[in-house]
Design a protein around this motif. Structure first.
Motif, PDB file in Angstrom:
ATOM      1  N   LEU A   1       0.818  -1.210   0.000  1.00 22.92           N
ATOM      2  CA  LEU A   1       0.000   0.000   0.000  1.00 22.92           C
ATOM      3  C   LEU A   1       0.855   1.264   0.000  1.00 22.92           C
ATOM      4  O   LEU A   1       0.344   2.365  -0.182  1.00 22.92           O
ATOM      5  CB  LEU A   1      -0.928  -0.014   1.214  1.00 22.92           C
ATOM      6  N   GLY A   2       2.176   1.083   0.183  1.00 24.06           N
ATOM      7  CA  GLY A   2       3.082   2.228   0.198  1.00 24.06           C
ATOM      8  C   GLY A   2       3.442   2.705   1.584  1.00 24.06           C
ATOM      9  O   GLY A   2       4.091   3.751   1.734  1.00 24.06           O
ATOM     10  N   LEU A   3       3.058   1.953   2.631  1.00 25.34           N
ATOM     11  CA  LEU A   3       3.356   2.377   3.993  1.00 25.34           C
ATOM     12  C   LEU A   3       4.798   2.046   4.358  1.00 25.34           C
ATOM     13  O   LEU A   3       5.315   0.983   4.026  1.00 25.34           O
ATOM     14  CB  LEU A   3       2.400   1.691   4.975  1.00 25.34           C
ATOM     15  N   ARG A   4       5.428   2.985   5.057  1.00 26.78           N
ATOM     16  CA  ARG A   4       6.815   2.802   5.489  1.00 26.78           C
ATOM     17  C   ARG A   4       7.068   3.672   6.714  1.00 26.78           C
ATOM     18  O   ARG A   4       6.153   4.350   7.210  1.00 26.78           O
ATOM     19  CB  ARG A   4       7.778   3.147   4.354  1.00 26.78           C
ATOM     20  N   ALA A   5       8.302   3.651   7.213  1.00 26.08           N
ATOM     21  CA  ALA A   5       8.650   4.373   8.438  1.00 26.08           C
ATOM     22  C   ALA A   5       8.240   5.835   8.348  1.00 26.08           C
ATOM     23  O   ALA A   5       8.477   6.506   7.337  1.00 26.08           O
ATOM     24  CB  ALA A   5      10.146   4.258   8.711  1.00 26.08           C
ATOM     25  N   GLY A   6       7.605   6.325   9.417  1.00 25.68           N
ATOM     26  CA  GLY A   6       7.162   7.706   9.472  1.00 25.68           C
ATOM     27  C   GLY A   6       5.709   7.913   9.136  1.00 25.68           C
ATOM     28  O   GLY A   6       5.149   8.978   9.403  1.00 25.68           O
ATOM     29  N   HIS A   7       5.056   6.899   8.561  1.00 25.04           N
ATOM     30  CA  HIS A   7       3.628   7.007   8.276  1.00 25.04           C
ATOM     31  C   HIS A   7       2.815   6.732   9.548  1.00 25.04           C
ATOM     32  O   HIS A   7       3.262   6.011  10.448  1.00 25.04           O
ATOM     33  CB  HIS A   7       3.214   6.028   7.178  1.00 25.04           C
ATOM     34  N   LEU A   8       1.613   7.291   9.576  1.00 27.44           N
ATOM     35  CA  LEU A   8       0.709   7.135  10.712  1.00 27.44           C
ATOM     36  C   LEU A   8      -0.545   6.406  10.249  1.00 27.44           C
ATOM     37  O   LEU A   8      -1.165   6.788   9.252  1.00 27.44           O
ATOM     38  CB  LEU A   8       0.344   8.509  11.291  1.00 27.44           C
ATOM     39  N   ILE A   9      -0.931   5.359  10.988  1.00 24.81           N
ATOM     40  CA  ILE A   9      -2.056   4.495  10.620  1.00 24.81           C
ATOM     41  C   ILE A   9      -3.155   4.618  11.661  1.00 24.81           C
ATOM     42  O   ILE A   9      -2.891   4.515  12.870  1.00 24.81           O
ATOM     43  CB  ILE A   9      -1.594   3.020  10.546  1.00 24.81           C
ATOM     44  N   GLN A  10      -4.382   4.800  11.215  1.00 20.15           N
ATOM     45  CA  GLN A  10      -5.539   4.697  12.104  1.00 20.15           C
ATOM     46  C   GLN A  10      -6.045   3.261  12.004  1.00 20.15           C
ATOM     47  O   GLN A  10      -6.607   2.848  10.983  1.00 20.15           O
ATOM     48  CB  GLN A  10      -6.642   5.692  11.734  1.00 20.15           C
TER      49      GLN A  10
ATOM     50  N   LEU B   1       7.578  -2.083  10.190  1.00 15.34           N
ATOM     51  CA  LEU B   1       7.782  -1.061   9.158  1.00 15.34           C
ATOM     52  C   LEU B   1       8.204   0.287   9.731  1.00 15.34           C
ATOM     53  O   LEU B   1       8.682   1.145   8.994  1.00 15.34           O
ATOM     54  CB  LEU B   1       6.494  -0.883   8.352  1.00 15.34           C
ATOM     55  N   GLY B   2       7.989   0.484  11.035  1.00 17.85           N
ATOM     56  CA  GLY B   2       8.306   1.770  11.647  1.00 17.85           C
ATOM     57  C   GLY B   2       7.192   2.788  11.555  1.00 17.85           C
ATOM     58  O   GLY B   2       7.436   3.995  11.582  1.00 17.85           O
ATOM     59  N   CYS B   3       5.945   2.284  11.443  1.00 20.11           N
ATOM     60  CA  CYS B   3       4.782   3.167  11.368  1.00 20.11           C
ATOM     61  C   CYS B   3       4.192   3.392  12.767  1.00 20.11           C
ATOM     62  O   CYS B   3       4.133   2.461  13.577  1.00 20.11           O
ATOM     63  CB  CYS B   3       3.699   2.562  10.480  1.00 20.11           C
ATOM     64  N   ALA B   4       3.736   4.608  13.027  1.00 17.42           N
ATOM     65  CA  ALA B   4       3.003   4.883  14.255  1.00 17.42           C
ATOM     66  C   ALA B   4       1.541   4.487  14.068  1.00 17.42           C
ATOM     67  O   ALA B   4       1.033   4.468  12.947  1.00 17.42           O
ATOM     68  CB  ALA B   4       3.101   6.364  14.609  1.00 17.42           C
ATOM     69  N   VAL B   5       0.882   4.165  15.184  1.00 19.88           N
ATOM     70  CA  VAL B   5      -0.486   3.659  15.124  1.00 19.88           C
ATOM     71  C   VAL B   5      -1.387   4.446  16.069  1.00 19.88           C
ATOM     72  O   VAL B   5      -1.027   4.694  17.226  1.00 19.88           O
ATOM     73  CB  VAL B   5      -0.534   2.159  15.494  1.00 19.88           C
ATOM     74  N   ILE B   6      -2.568   4.809  15.582  1.00 21.31           N
ATOM     75  CA  ILE B   6      -3.649   5.290  16.430  1.00 21.31           C
ATOM     76  C   ILE B   6      -4.532   4.076  16.717  1.00 21.31           C
ATOM     77  O   ILE B   6      -5.195   3.558  15.804  1.00 21.31           O
ATOM     78  CB  ILE B   6      -4.483   6.379  15.722  1.00 21.31           C
ATOM     79  N   PRO B   7      -4.552   3.550  17.947  1.00 26.48           N
ATOM     80  CA  PRO B   7      -5.318   2.332  18.238  1.00 26.48           C
ATOM     81  C   PRO B   7      -6.803   2.644  18.396  1.00 26.48           C
ATOM     82  O   PRO B   7      -7.365   2.589  19.493  1.00 26.48           O
ATOM     83  CB  PRO B   7      -4.694   1.832  19.536  1.00 26.48           C
ATOM     84  N   ALA B   8      -7.457   2.944  17.285  1.00 30.22           N
ATOM     85  CA  ALA B   8      -8.820   3.463  17.322  1.00 30.22           C
ATOM     86  C   ALA B   8      -9.865   2.396  17.583  1.00 30.22           C
ATOM     87  O   ALA B   8     -10.908   2.668  18.171  1.00 30.22           O
ATOM     88  CB  ALA B   8      -9.115   4.182  16.002  1.00 30.22           C
ATOM     89  N   GLY B   9      -9.610   1.163  17.118  1.00 30.03           N
ATOM     90  CA  GLY B   9     -10.622   0.129  17.251  1.00 30.03           C
ATOM     91  C   GLY B   9     -11.850   0.457  16.429  1.00 30.03           C
ATOM     92  O   GLY B   9     -11.828   1.294  15.526  1.00 30.03           O
ATOM     93  N   SER B  10     -12.971  -0.192  16.764  1.00 32.40           N
ATOM     94  CA  SER B  10     -14.207   0.032  16.016  1.00 32.40           C
ATOM     95  C   SER B  10     -15.194   0.818  16.868  1.00 32.40           C
ATOM     96  O   SER B  10     -15.089   0.884  18.089  1.00 32.40           O
ATOM     97  CB  SER B  10     -14.817  -1.312  15.600  1.00 32.40           C
ATOM     98  N   GLY B  11     -16.172   1.421  16.225  1.00 28.63           N
ATOM     99  CA  GLY B  11     -17.187   2.196  16.928  1.00 28.63           C
ATOM    100  C   GLY B  11     -16.765   3.633  17.181  1.00 28.63           C
ATOM    101  O   GLY B  11     -15.714   4.084  16.748  1.00 28.63           O
ATOM    102  N   GLN B  12     -17.636   4.384  17.892  1.00 28.96           N
ATOM    103  CA  GLN B  12     -17.394   5.789  18.259  1.00 28.96           C
ATOM    104  C   GLN B  12     -17.004   6.620  17.031  1.00 28.96           C
ATOM    105  O   GLN B  12     -15.955   7.254  16.982  1.00 28.96           O
ATOM    106  CB  GLN B  12     -16.315   5.899  19.340  1.00 28.96           C
ATOM    107  N   THR B  13     -17.908   6.653  16.070  1.00 29.40           N
ATOM    108  CA  THR B  13     -17.607   7.262  14.772  1.00 29.40           C
ATOM    109  C   THR B  13     -17.187   8.722  14.885  1.00 29.40           C
ATOM    110  O   THR B  13     -16.232   9.163  14.227  1.00 29.40           O
ATOM    111  CB  THR B  13     -18.833   7.143  13.844  1.00 29.40           C
TER     112      THR B  13
END
Length: 415
Positions: free
Chosen positions: A117-126, A147-159
């Motif tokens: 998908l093009g994700l690599r170090a420095g990208h942020l994922i929800q 990969l060195g990506c940061a993550v927002i651990p959003a889970g499901s719900g709470q739109t």
């Protein structure tokens, strides 16, 4: 920068096949060290399982069997080679079915599709997969760490909170189900929130029809890839891009052996024919040998334009479980497979159940290489002996039956 994760993805196909087959005896031997596999593979000489023909002689272990196997021998049916208290996590999927996770980095092998998908170090994922009991969110976490990506651990719900987090934290990518991403985008539009940084999406766990993919692209997410995965195996196959354009098919993961077999049997089908997805996984903690997923797919010939050389499949094409009740009795795909074994002149067959409820008509449509004078009678006799039900036999022209993996079609009228 390349979106190829490592050189394994660009091996010559014959080199990949040689590598997998060379490692197969060791995998079988390791699996036999677990009590469940020792029972399933009893008497199998591991050193002799070194090619696809030998592998195809081993029994299938069905995903649908896991509940009973685990009930008989908790928690994992004796199929893990690492004791369960030495694992990193133990998950509970609906059923319940219990799934293990070991300590190795990117244990679920999600880094390949995320890199595609093009994700690599420095990208942020929800990360919008659920963190509650099931493994999907942690599949993403393991790959993001690699990969060195940061993550927002959003889970499901709470739109609304999802939209607020996207607007404030500016993630580059969403990972989760397609339906929830659509809900988030619609909520952002309703709130007047700016989520324009979200340019990529890796979607799984639900179907992604072309119309919905186009909707995402029309609504600000140009790069959308689909991933085929399961809680037992992790990443199975994934889509890729070339110059921003979607490539046909889904690319098999590097640590799996794929077989496409006739539903109801373990017999491999010809390349391009639809059948059940059967996988052998080289996971050191949870080896799976001829694991029948219950999913239908087919091999797509040729190599992906993205440069990855592994086998491609056409994606998820339905379920292989076609059990149908006829005149009060269940007819299984395995019974049809037994009829076909008795009559090797049958190239392909489909049992069509027609009529109205309580007035079922069962007809076996057969493509034959050559028909003897009494072939129909002989096949009908086998059908009755195996299913305990009377049925008609109809010969059709070779190539006329649909290539959709169906052995049983329920064409009854229910009105």
């Amino acid at each position: 920068m390349s979106d190829i994760l490592d050189p394994l993805e660009q091996r010559l196909p014959q080199q990949r096949e040689a590598d997998l087959m060379a490692n197969l005896p060791q995998l079988i031997a390791r699996a036999q060290g677990a009590s469940g596999w020792a029972r399933i593979l009893h008497g199998v000489p591991a050193a002799e399982i070194r090619d696809r023909a030998a592998l195809a002689q081993l029994p299938l272990t069905r995903k649908s069997d896991l509940y009973n196997l685990q009930a008989q021998q908790p928690p994992f049916g004796g199929l893990t080679t690492t004791p369960h208290r030495q694992l990193r996590r133990l998950y509970v999927s609906p059923g319940p079915i219990f799934d293990p996770e070991g300590y190795s980095q990117d244990w679920w092998r999600f880094a390949r599709p995320m890199r595609a998908l093009g994700l690599r170090a420095g990208h942020l994922i929800q990360n919008c997969f659920a963190y509650h009991f099931t493994p999907a969110a942690f599949m993403v976490e393991g790959a993001a760490s690699k990969l060195g990506c940061a993550v927002i651990p959003a889970g499901s719900g709470q739109t609304e909170l999802q939209v607020q987090a996207m607007s404030a934290l500016r993630p580059d990518a969403y990972v989760g189900t397609p339906s929830f991403l659509k809900i988030i985008i619609e909520k952002a539009r309703e709130m007047g929130a700016d989520i324009a940084t979200l340019q990529r999406a890796l979607l799984s766990a639900e179907a992604l029809p072309p119309s919905l993919r186009q909707w995402f692209q029309d609504n600000g997410v140009p790069h959308v890839l689909q991933l085929y995965a399961s809680a037992d195996i992790g990443n199975i196959a994934y889509e890729s891009l070339s110059n921003g354009q979607l490539n046909p098919g889904m690319i098999l993961d590097e640590d799996l052996i794929l077989e496409i077999v006739r539903p109801g049997s373990g017999d491999p089908v010809a390349v391009g024919e639809v059948g059940e997805v059967v996988l052998t996984s080289f996971n050191p903690d949870y080896p799976l040998i001829r694991f029948a997923t219950g999913d239908l797919s087919a091999v797509l010939e040729g190599v992906s334009p993205c440069g990855r050389t592994n086998t491609r499949i056409k994606g998820w094409m339905g379920r292989a479980d076609q059990v149908t009740k006829v005149r009060g009795m269940f007819v299984h795909p395995s019974q049809l497979a037994e009829v076909l074994k008795r009559h090797p002149q049958i190239l392909k067959a489909r049992l069509v159940v027609s009529g109205a409820m309580a007035n079922d008509v069962m007809t076996l449509h057969c493509e034959l290489a050559a028909a003897a004078a009494d072939a129909a009678e002989q096949i009908a006799t086998s059908l009755r002996e195996v299913t305990k039900l009377r049925g008609e036999v109809l010969f059709v022209a070779p190539g006329s039956l649909p290539n959709d993996g169906k052995l049983i079609e329920d064409a009854r009228k229910y009105e």
